[in-house]
Write a protein that holds these residues in place. Structure first.
Motif, mmCIF file in Angstrom:
data_model
loop_
_atom_site.group_PDB
_atom_site.id
_atom_site.type_symbol
_atom_site.label_atom_id
_atom_site.label_comp_id
_atom_site.label_asym_id
_atom_site.label_seq_id
_atom_site.Cartn_x
_atom_site.Cartn_y
_atom_site.Cartn_z
ATOM 1 N N PRO A 32 0.785 -1.311 0.136
ATOM 2 C CA PRO A 32 -0.009 -0.010 0.074
ATOM 3 C C PRO A 32 0.861 1.356 -0.014
ATOM 4 O O PRO A 32 2.067 1.237 0.670
ATOM 5 C CB PRO A 32 -0.919 0.003 1.225
ATOM 6 C CG PRO A 32 -0.093 -1.060 2.214
ATOM 7 C CD PRO A 32 0.542 -2.053 1.158
ATOM 8 N N LEU A 33 0.301 2.434 -0.638
ATOM 9 C CA LEU A 33 1.171 3.339 -0.743
ATOM 10 C C LEU A 33 0.997 4.258 0.581
ATOM 11 O O LEU A 33 1.668 4.865 0.974
ATOM 12 C CB LEU A 33 0.538 4.683 -1.834
ATOM 13 C CG LEU A 33 0.744 3.961 -3.231
ATOM 14 C CD1 LEU A 33 -0.225 4.667 -4.215
ATOM 15 C CD2 LEU A 33 2.154 4.004 -3.742
ATOM 16 N N ALA A 35 -9.040 -2.030 0.061
ATOM 17 C CA ALA A 35 -8.566 -3.525 -0.223
ATOM 18 C C ALA A 35 -7.172 -3.558 -0.471
ATOM 19 O O ALA A 35 -6.697 -4.579 0.180
ATOM 20 C CB ALA A 35 -9.306 -4.043 -1.390
ATOM 21 N N ALA A 36 -6.395 -2.568 -0.938
ATOM 22 C CA ALA A 36 -4.990 -2.638 -0.918
ATOM 23 C C ALA A 36 -4.217 -2.473 0.441
ATOM 24 O O ALA A 36 -3.222 -2.473 0.273
ATOM 25 C CB ALA A 36 -4.554 -1.784 -2.165
ATOM 26 N N GLY A 37 -4.908 -1.966 1.096
ATOM 27 C CA GLY A 37 -4.337 -1.476 2.728
ATOM 28 C C GLY A 37 -4.028 0.111 2.817
ATOM 29 O O GLY A 37 -3.551 0.270 3.811
ATOM 30 N N ASN A 38 -4.781 0.853 2.113
ATOM 31 C CA ASN A 38 -4.443 2.320 2.282
ATOM 32 C C ASN A 38 -5.703 2.704 3.147
ATOM 33 O O ASN A 38 -6.826 2.525 3.221
ATOM 34 C CB ASN A 38 -4.563 3.008 0.902
ATOM 35 C CG ASN A 38 -3.480 2.454 -0.058
ATOM 36 O OD1 ASN A 38 -2.315 2.933 -0.027
ATOM 37 N ND2 ASN A 38 -4.010 1.722 -1.014
ATOM 38 N N THR A 74 -0.899 0.918 -5.189
ATOM 39 C CA THR A 74 0.142 0.181 -4.390
ATOM 40 C C THR A 74 1.438 0.548 -5.124
ATOM 41 O O THR A 74 1.456 1.271 -6.234
ATOM 42 C CB THR A 74 0.162 -1.362 -4.666
ATOM 43 O OG1 THR A 74 0.097 -1.752 -5.763
ATOM 44 C CG2 THR A 74 -1.283 -1.802 -3.838
ATOM 45 N N TYR A 75 2.437 0.003 -4.450
ATOM 46 C CA TYR A 75 3.787 0.090 -5.317
ATOM 47 C C TYR A 75 4.317 -1.237 -5.314
ATOM 48 O O TYR A 75 4.253 -1.868 -4.402
ATOM 49 C CB TYR A 75 4.964 1.238 -4.406
ATOM 50 C CG TYR A 75 5.327 0.748 -3.257
ATOM 51 C CD1 TYR A 75 6.671 0.149 -3.289
ATOM 52 C CD2 TYR A 75 4.785 1.233 -2.183
ATOM 53 C CE1 TYR A 75 7.152 -0.252 -1.783
ATOM 54 C CE2 TYR A 75 5.189 0.792 -0.870
ATOM 55 C CZ TYR A 75 6.255 0.139 -0.824
ATOM 56 O OH TYR A 75 6.549 0.007 0.578
#
Length: 487
Positions: free
Chosen positions: A125-126, A151-154, A447-448
Motif C-alpha cells: 500500500p502507498l 482493499a490494497a491496504g490504504n 500500491t507500489y
C-alpha cells in the motif's frame, strides 16, 4: 468555518448545509489518515476483507436509505440509484476477495546469471490516498477508487462533489460502523479549494473524476509534490451500428446509453454512426423508444433533472448550435429544456465540426449520423480528443471493430457492460485521462511494486564483484554467444 448549501436540483430547495474545509482542515485529516493507514495496512488481507465484507452488508441493508440521499441531492430516480448501489457492491466484493491474489507475494524467474537467487514481487500500500469524486454517480464512481484503495491496504481521504456531500458522508459514516478503531475512511467537504488542498496535503496518490479542465488543475497541484494521479476526465463515446446489427437491441442500447441518468454519464452514448443501408430503420426505432422516455421529478419519470445548473446552458448551446447548422431534431429540440429538466433529444444530419459532436454534452441527447461503411464509422468515432468508452453492434465483426476504436473500454452488442464487470479495468486515453480503477489494474494503482532478490547459495560464477577474473569474463562472453547469438 464557512459553509455551503446543497440544493435539490428538481426544486431548488435547500437540502443541506455543509462545512467548507480549508487547507488546515484537510491537512489535519491527512495526518489522521497517516496514523490510520499504519493500523489498516498492518492487518492481513483476510482481516481487511472481513471488514470490507461487513461494510458491504451495511450498505446492502441500508441501500434504500442511501438511494434516498442520492435522489434528494442529485435527482437520480430511486430505481437508478439502487442499481448504482448494486453495481458498487459487486466491485466492493471483488476487491475484498481478490486483493491477496493480485497483490500478495509471488515468485518470479531469476534468469540464467542469477539462478542462485530466489526472486519475489509483491504490491504494498502507498499509505494515504486522496479521492475527488463526481456528482453524477456519487457512489459507484468514487467507490471504484475507494474500495480498491482500501482493499490494497490504504487509508482514504475522500472529497465528494459539492453537489453530493451527504452521499460521501453517508459512505464514511457507514464504514466507521464496521471499522471504529481509526479514521481509515474520512470525508472532507467543500468547493474547488478543498479539492486543491487535498492535492497539496501530503497524500501519496490522488484519484480524480471530472472534466479535462479541472483534471489539468488537479495534475498541476499534485505535481508540486510529485503526487501521482489517476485522471478520469469524461468522454464523447460513440456507438457503431453495422449492417448486420440487431437493430432493436442497438436502438434500445443507444437510447438507454444516451438518456439514462439524464445523459449525465461519462461513458454514456453521445454519438451514433450507422451503416447507410440500415440507417432509416434504426433511426425510426430510436425515435420510437426515445419518445417514451420522460424527464421529471415524479415517480413515473424515467430520468431526473440536470444536477449541475451550468450544464443546462451547455446542453442548450449544443442543441441550438446543431440546429442552426442544418441539423434536424427528430425527437426533442429547442423546446426540450425547461428549468433543470431536459427531455430526450435526438439530432440527425449534424455537421461533424459542431459542438454537439465535438464536445461532451452530458445531457439526454444523441447525434445520429449515416456512414457508407464501418471503416468510415471507425474513423469518425476516433475523430475526437476523448477516448473513454465505445459500443459496437455487429454480429460478425463486433470484436474487430471494437479493437479498432481508440478507447480504454468497449462493449460489443451491449452498452456500458464493462462497467459492471469488476475484473475489467476502467479508464481512458487521450483527454479522457489515464490510470485505471477496477480489476487487478485498479488494485495495483493504489500500491507500489516491491521486488526482493534473495541469494540462496553462493554462485559458481561470481559476477558482481571486483574479484571477477579474466576467465570469468571470457565465460560470460561465451554464454552470451551461445544463448543469444543465434537469434
Amino acid at each position: 468555518m464557512s459553509t455551503f448549501e446543497v440544493h435539490d436540483p428538481a426544486t431548488g430547495e435547500v437540502v443541506g448545509t455543509y462545512p467548507i474545509h480549508e487547507a488546515a482542515d484537510v491537512e489535519a485529516a491527512v495526518r489522521r489518515a497517516r496514523g490510520a493507514a499504519a493500523f489498516w495496512s498492518a492487518l492481513s488481507f483476510e482481516e481487511r476483507a472481513a471488514r470490507l465484507d461487513r461494510w458491504r452488508g451495511v450498505i446492502a441493508r441500508r441501500a434504500a436509505q442511501l438511494a434516498g440521499v442520492m435522489h434528494v441531492e442529485m435527482g437520480k430516480p430511486h430505481a437508478d440509484a439502487t442499481l448504482e448501489i448494486a453495481l458498487t457492491l459487486e466491485h466492493l466484493a471483488w476487491a475484498a476477495k481478490n486483493a491477496k491474489k493480485v497483490l500478495g507475494p509471488r515468485s518470479v524467474p531469476t534468469g540464467l546469471f542469477m539462478a542462485n537467487h530466489a526472486a519475489t514481487v509483491e504490491y504494498l500500500p502507498l499509505g494515504v490516498v486522496g479521492v475527488i469524486g463526481p456528482w453524477n454517480y456519487p457512489v459507484f464512481t468514487p467507490m471504484g477508487s475507494i474500495a480498491y484503495a482500501l482493499a490494497a491496504g490504504n487509508a482514504v481521504v475522500f472529497k465528494p462533489s459539492e453537489y453530493t456531500p451527504a452521499t460521501g458522508a453517508w459512505l464514511a459514516d457507514s464504514f466507521a460502523q464496521v471499522v471504529p478503531e481509526h479514521p481509515v475512511l474520512q470525508v472532507v467537504t467543500g468547493l474547488g479549494g478543498t479539492g486543491a488542498a487535498l492535492c497539496r496535503a501530503g497524500v501519496d496518490k490522488l484519484a480524480f473524476t471530472g472534466s479535462p479542465g479541472t483534471g489539468r488543475k488537479v495534475m498541476a497541484a499534485c505535481a508540486e509534490n510529485l503526487v501521482p494521479v489517476i485522471i478520469e476526465a469524461g468522454g464523447k463515446d460513440a456507438l457503431l451500428v453495422d449492417l448486420d446489427a440487431d437493430l432493436d437491441e442497438a436502438a434500445e442500447a443507444a437510447v438507454w446509453g444516451g438518456m439514462a441518468n439524464a445523459g449525465q454519464t461519462c461513458i454514456g452514448v453521445e454519438r451514433v454512426y450507422v451503416h447507410e443501408r440500415v440507417y432509416d430503420a434504426f433511426v425510426s426505432k430510436v425515435i420510437d423508444r426515445a419518445k417514451r422516455v420522460r424527464a421529471g421529478s415524479d415517480a413515473g419519470a424515467q430520468i431526473g433533472p440536470i444536477a449541475m445548473p451550468s450544464q443546462v446552458d451547455i446542453i442548450r448551446r449544443h442543441i441550438e448550435g446543431a440546429l442552426e447548422r442544418g441539423a434536424k431534431a427528430v425527437v426533442g429540440g429547442k423546446d426540450a429544456i425547461s428549468g433543470s429538466f431536459v427531455q430526450p433529444t435526438v439530432l440527425v444530419d449534424v455537421p461533424e465540426d459542431c459542438a454537439a459532436v465535438r464536445e461532451e454534452t452530458f445531457g439526454p441527447t444523441l447525434t445520429v449520423a449515416k456512414v457508407r461503411d464501418m471503416d468510415e464509422a471507425v474513423n469518425l468515432a476516433n475523430g475526437t480528443r476523448y477516448g473513454l468508452g465505445a459500443t459496437v453492434f455487429s454480429k460478425r465483426r463486433g470484436l474487430d471493430l471494437a479493437r479498432r476504436i481508440r478507447s480504454g473500454m468497449a462493449a460489443v452488442n451491449a452498452v456500458i457492460s464493462y462497467a459492471g464487470m469488476p475484473a475489467l479495468p476502467f479508464g481512458g486515453v487521450a483527454e479522457s485521462g489515464f490510470g485505471r480503477i477496477h480489476g487487478p489494474d485498479g488494485l495495483r494503482e493504489f500500491t507500489y511494486a516491491k521486488a526482493i532478490a534473495r541469494q540462496r547459495f553462493k554462485p559458481p560464477l561470481a559476477l558482481l564483484t571486483f574479484a571477477r577474473t579474466a576467465k570469468s569474463d571470457a565465460l560470460v562472453a561465451k554464454i552470451i554467444a551461445l544463448t543469444h547469438g543465434g537469434k
